[in-house]
Design a protein around this motif. Structure first.
Motif, PDB file in Angstrom:
ATOM      1  N   ARG A  77       0.843  -1.205   0.000  1.00 25.95           N
ATOM      2  CA  ARG A  77       0.000   0.000   0.000  1.00 25.95           C
ATOM      3  C   ARG A  77       0.873   1.249   0.000  1.00 25.95           C
ATOM      4  O   ARG A  77       0.494   2.282  -0.549  1.00 25.95           O
ATOM      5  CB  ARG A  77      -0.897  -0.007   1.245  1.00 25.95           C
ATOM      6  N   ALA A  78       2.044   1.141   0.628  1.00 29.03           N
ATOM      7  CA  ALA A  78       3.006   2.251   0.632  1.00 29.03           C
ATOM      8  C   ALA A  78       4.380   1.692   0.966  1.00 29.03           C
ATOM      9  O   ALA A  78       4.514   0.731   1.734  1.00 29.03           O
ATOM     10  CB  ALA A  78       2.614   3.320   1.642  1.00 29.03           C
TER      11      ALA A  78
ATOM     12  N   VAL B 207       4.400   3.138  -4.483  1.00 30.20           N
ATOM     13  CA  VAL B 207       4.223   4.543  -4.123  1.00 30.20           C
ATOM     14  C   VAL B 207       4.955   4.780  -2.811  1.00 30.20           C
ATOM     15  O   VAL B 207       4.919   3.952  -1.906  1.00 30.20           O
ATOM     16  CB  VAL B 207       2.727   4.912  -4.025  1.00 30.20           C
TER      17      VAL B 207
ATOM     18  N   ALA C  57       6.519   7.116   0.563  1.00 31.80           N
ATOM     19  CA  ALA C  57       6.541   8.198   1.551  1.00 31.80           C
ATOM     20  C   ALA C  57       7.951   8.235   2.129  1.00 31.80           C
ATOM     21  O   ALA C  57       8.483   7.198   2.523  1.00 31.80           O
ATOM     22  CB  ALA C  57       5.513   7.947   2.656  1.00 31.80           C
TER      23      ALA C  57
ATOM     24  N   CYS D 138       7.260  11.522  -4.474  1.00 22.15           N
ATOM     25  CA  CYS D 138       6.791  10.889  -3.241  1.00 22.15           C
ATOM     26  C   CYS D 138       6.157  11.948  -2.355  1.00 22.15           C
ATOM     27  O   CYS D 138       6.124  13.137  -2.695  1.00 22.15           O
ATOM     28  CB  CYS D 138       7.945  10.198  -2.517  1.00 22.15           C
ATOM     29  N   THR D 139       5.660  11.520  -1.219  1.00 26.97           N
ATOM     30  CA  THR D 139       5.174  12.445  -0.198  1.00 26.97           C
ATOM     31  C   THR D 139       6.168  12.432   0.959  1.00 26.97           C
ATOM     32  O   THR D 139       6.819  11.412   1.216  1.00 26.97           O
ATOM     33  CB  THR D 139       3.756  12.044   0.279  1.00 26.97           C
TER      34      THR D 139
ATOM     35  N   ARG E  91      -2.107   9.555   3.989  1.00 30.03           N
ATOM     36  CA  ARG E  91      -2.446  10.210   2.723  1.00 30.03           C
ATOM     37  C   ARG E  91      -2.406   9.218   1.563  1.00 30.03           C
ATOM     38  O   ARG E  91      -3.179   9.312   0.604  1.00 30.03           O
ATOM     39  CB  ARG E  91      -1.450  11.351   2.491  1.00 30.03           C
ATOM     40  N   LEU E  92      -1.503   8.236   1.665  1.00 33.36           N
ATOM     41  CA  LEU E  92      -1.389   7.229   0.609  1.00 33.36           C
ATOM     42  C   LEU E  92      -2.355   6.062   0.816  1.00 33.36           C
ATOM     43  O   LEU E  92      -2.686   5.365  -0.147  1.00 33.36           O
ATOM     44  CB  LEU E  92       0.047   6.694   0.551  1.00 33.36           C
TER      45      LEU E  92
ATOM     46  N   ASN F 150      -8.201   9.322  -1.256  1.00 34.67           N
ATOM     47  CA  ASN F 150      -7.068   9.973  -1.924  1.00 34.67           C
ATOM     48  C   ASN F 150      -6.516   9.123  -3.067  1.00 34.67           C
ATOM     49  O   ASN F 150      -5.357   9.289  -3.463  1.00 34.67           O
ATOM     50  CB  ASN F 150      -5.945  10.242  -0.925  1.00 34.67           C
TER      51      ASN F 150
ATOM     52  N   ARG G 130      -2.950   9.536  -4.885  1.00 37.03           N
ATOM     53  CA  ARG G 130      -1.973   8.454  -4.735  1.00 37.03           C
ATOM     54  C   ARG G 130      -1.450   8.023  -6.095  1.00 37.03           C
ATOM     55  O   ARG G 130      -0.236   7.837  -6.274  1.00 37.03           O
ATOM     56  CB  ARG G 130      -2.627   7.274  -4.020  1.00 37.03           C
TER      57      ARG G 130
ATOM     58  N   ILE H  20       0.976  10.599  -7.485  1.00 34.89           N
ATOM     59  CA  ILE H  20       2.303  10.498  -6.868  1.00 34.89           C
ATOM     60  C   ILE H  20       3.043   9.289  -7.415  1.00 34.89           C
ATOM     61  O   ILE H  20       4.241   9.359  -7.739  1.00 34.89           O
ATOM     62  CB  ILE H  20       2.170  10.415  -5.334  1.00 34.89           C
ATOM     63  N   ARG H  21       2.349   8.167  -7.548  1.00 36.32           N
ATOM     64  CA  ARG H  21       2.978   6.947  -8.061  1.00 36.32           C
ATOM     65  C   ARG H  21       3.485   7.168  -9.491  1.00 36.32           C
ATOM     66  O   ARG H  21       4.622   6.792  -9.824  1.00 36.32           O
ATOM     67  CB  ARG H  21       1.983   5.788  -8.027  1.00 36.32           C
TER      68      ARG H  21
END
Length: 496
Positions: free
Chosen positions: A393-394, A417, A419, A434-435, A451-452, A457, A461, A464-465
């Protein structure tokens, strides 16, 4: 143009420096305008006298070659007398190195034919990063070795009466020598030393490393000696370059930046790994040093069947050796907070083996491992790691300090994705792919990861990916190879 490339780190595993060492050597082998040689220098174990006789032996040559391979393998016999014999040999070899350093007698390099030992060469030095398609190219290269291990070169330079004085290495046959870390020896006057510089962690974050006083000395003083010799310092990021110039101001002309190259094994594919496949990768890679203890194999099987259910498998992940500056504890705290914010079924996957100063981190992990909420895996192939990145998921990169940080780029290239901690090198390397969050703030880490994870979102997401995957293309091996070839052309022009 003959280029000698140090391969010592490539024997050490899956961390960033070993991976990049393998890729750099493969890039050199692709360049038809140069003649690369791989230096098979050991980290701790000295080689016996056989290596010095290889180029003049007329009898039992195959035996001598096989003996050198066995010594390079560093798979020493554990029997008492064998251990004692090896320690005696180390002492004698160290005294020989001290004598050479005191008298200025050069340390020789010896050709090591590897045509009959391709399996050893590939599996020991290259297989963890390179595609098997490159095996023929690697095995067709030329290799040399030296009797004295890297740590012994460092030790001689640390102790009186030779403190801060380093051995002379006979590199007169080579135009360029590339070392993968600050090099604890002097090269021949006709050889241009190029130091691949990864980070200044021992200088600016010494409290986060093991054996800190030794690491600090063996980082700073060899680098100082290298710069005094006129070495070129090829840094993996502008951040690392700034650190070099912070340590040794006024040497801008010696420095250059070539980013790390990422293995071609990390790439976005049409494959969507099934939850069953991801479960099996995690189950098969459980790190023994941190695994929960069970009374029986049946209890173990039932535990993982219950807690690694493919139907409900959902996880965030981090990839790194477990050590203080990687900031695992912050991620664990943030993930645990997320579990109480509607993500109670999201597991935490930590890919990496325990390193140093990890007691408190392992205790934090243990609490959740025993409940089947956190899993620590290691020995994961590049292909399976790519699948884990894509299925997460992240992917979180929470480090306090880095020289580059390959894991985020690997994740982006694999379709994951990311962070990441808001540190200068992440901003430089990851850009808008990225975040970010403050590495010292659990609250900010929670917000960035949430957030991801939040379904509301999903569009952000995916944005960003997509940005991350596009940005990461600049670190593809083919792109970085062009930078190395251009830099080598510049060196050739200067040494002509």
């Amino acid at each position: 143009m003959k280029i000698l490339n140090e391969l010592r780190p490539s024997a050490e595993g899956f961390a960033g420096i070993p991976q990049e060492t393998r890729i750099i050597h493969s890039i050199l082998l692709e360049n038809d305008t140069i003649k690369p040689y791989g230096l098979l220098n050991s980290n701790t174990a000295p080689l016996g006298p056989s290596v010095a006789r290889l180029d003049r032996l007329k009898r039992d040559l195959r035996y001598a070659q096989a003996r050198v391979v066995l010594e390079l393998a560093e798979n020493g016999n554990k029997k008492f007398f064998e251990v004692v014999n090896r320690e005696i040999q180390k002492l004698l070899t160290a005294q020989a190195l001290k004598f050479r350093t005191l008298t200025g007698y050069k340390v020789r390099l010896h050709g090591v034919p590897m045509q009959d030992h391709g399996d050893f060469l590939w599996r020991k030095y290259f297989s963890k990063t390179l595609d098997p398609k490159e095996m023929t190219n690697v095995l067709g290269g030329d290799y040399v070795a030296m009797r004295f291990p890297w740590q012994m070169l460092q030790s001689v330079g640390m102790k009186k009466p030779l403190r801060k004085t380093y051995a002379r290495l006979d590199t007169s046959k080579y135009d360029v020598f590339i070392s993968q870390t600050p090099w604890p020896a002097r090269v021949s006057p006709n050889t241009q030393l190029v130091v691949r510089y990864h980070d200044a962690i021992p200088m600016f974050y010494p409290h986060t490393i093991h054996n800190a006083f030794r690491h600090q000395f063996t980082h700073y003083f060899p680098l100082k000696s290298n710069i005094q010799q006129g070495a070129k310092i090829v840094c993996n990021s502008e951040n690392s370059r700034n650190e070099v110039l912070n340590l040794f101001p006024g040497h801008e002309k010696l420095t250059h930046v070539i980013p790390c190259a990422v293995s071609d094994l990390y790439k976005a594919t049409d494959e969507v790994p099934s939850r069953e496949r991801l479960r099996d990768i995690i189950r098969g890679g459980i790190e023994p040093a941190t695994a929960p203890e069970f009374l029986s194999t049946r209890e173990e099987r039932l535990f993982y069947d219950r807690h690694l259910n493919a139907d409900t498998l959902d996880y965030i992940m981090m990839v790194s050796t477990i050590e203080p500056r990687k900031n695992h504890s912050r991620l664990i705290a943030a993930w645990n907070a997320l579990r109480h914010l509607g993500h109670e079924n999201t597991k935490l996957l930590i890919v990496g083996r325990p390193g140093w100063h990890v007691e408190s981190t392992l205790e934090s992990m243990k609490t959740f491992q025993q409940r089947g909420l956190l899993f620590n895996v290691s020995r994961v192939s590049a292909g399976d790691l790519r699948r884990l990145y894509k299925g997460a998921r992240a992917v979180v990169c929470p480090s306090i300090a880095e020289g580059f940080d390959l894991s985020g780029i690997e994740a982006m290239l694999s379709g994951g994705v990311v962070a990441a901690s808001d540190i200068p090198v992440h901003r430089e390397v990851y850009g808008d792919g990225c975040t970010y969050f403050n590495p010292y703030s659990t609250g900010e880490a929670v917000q960035a990861i949430q957030r991801l994870l939040d379904p509301a979102n999903a569009e952000e997401r995916e944005t960003i990916r997509t940005r991350g995957e596009k940005l990461a293309q600049r670190y593809r091996r083919s792109v970085i190879a062009d930078e190395w070839h251009t830099y080598i052309d510049r060196l050739r022009a200067r040494t002509a």
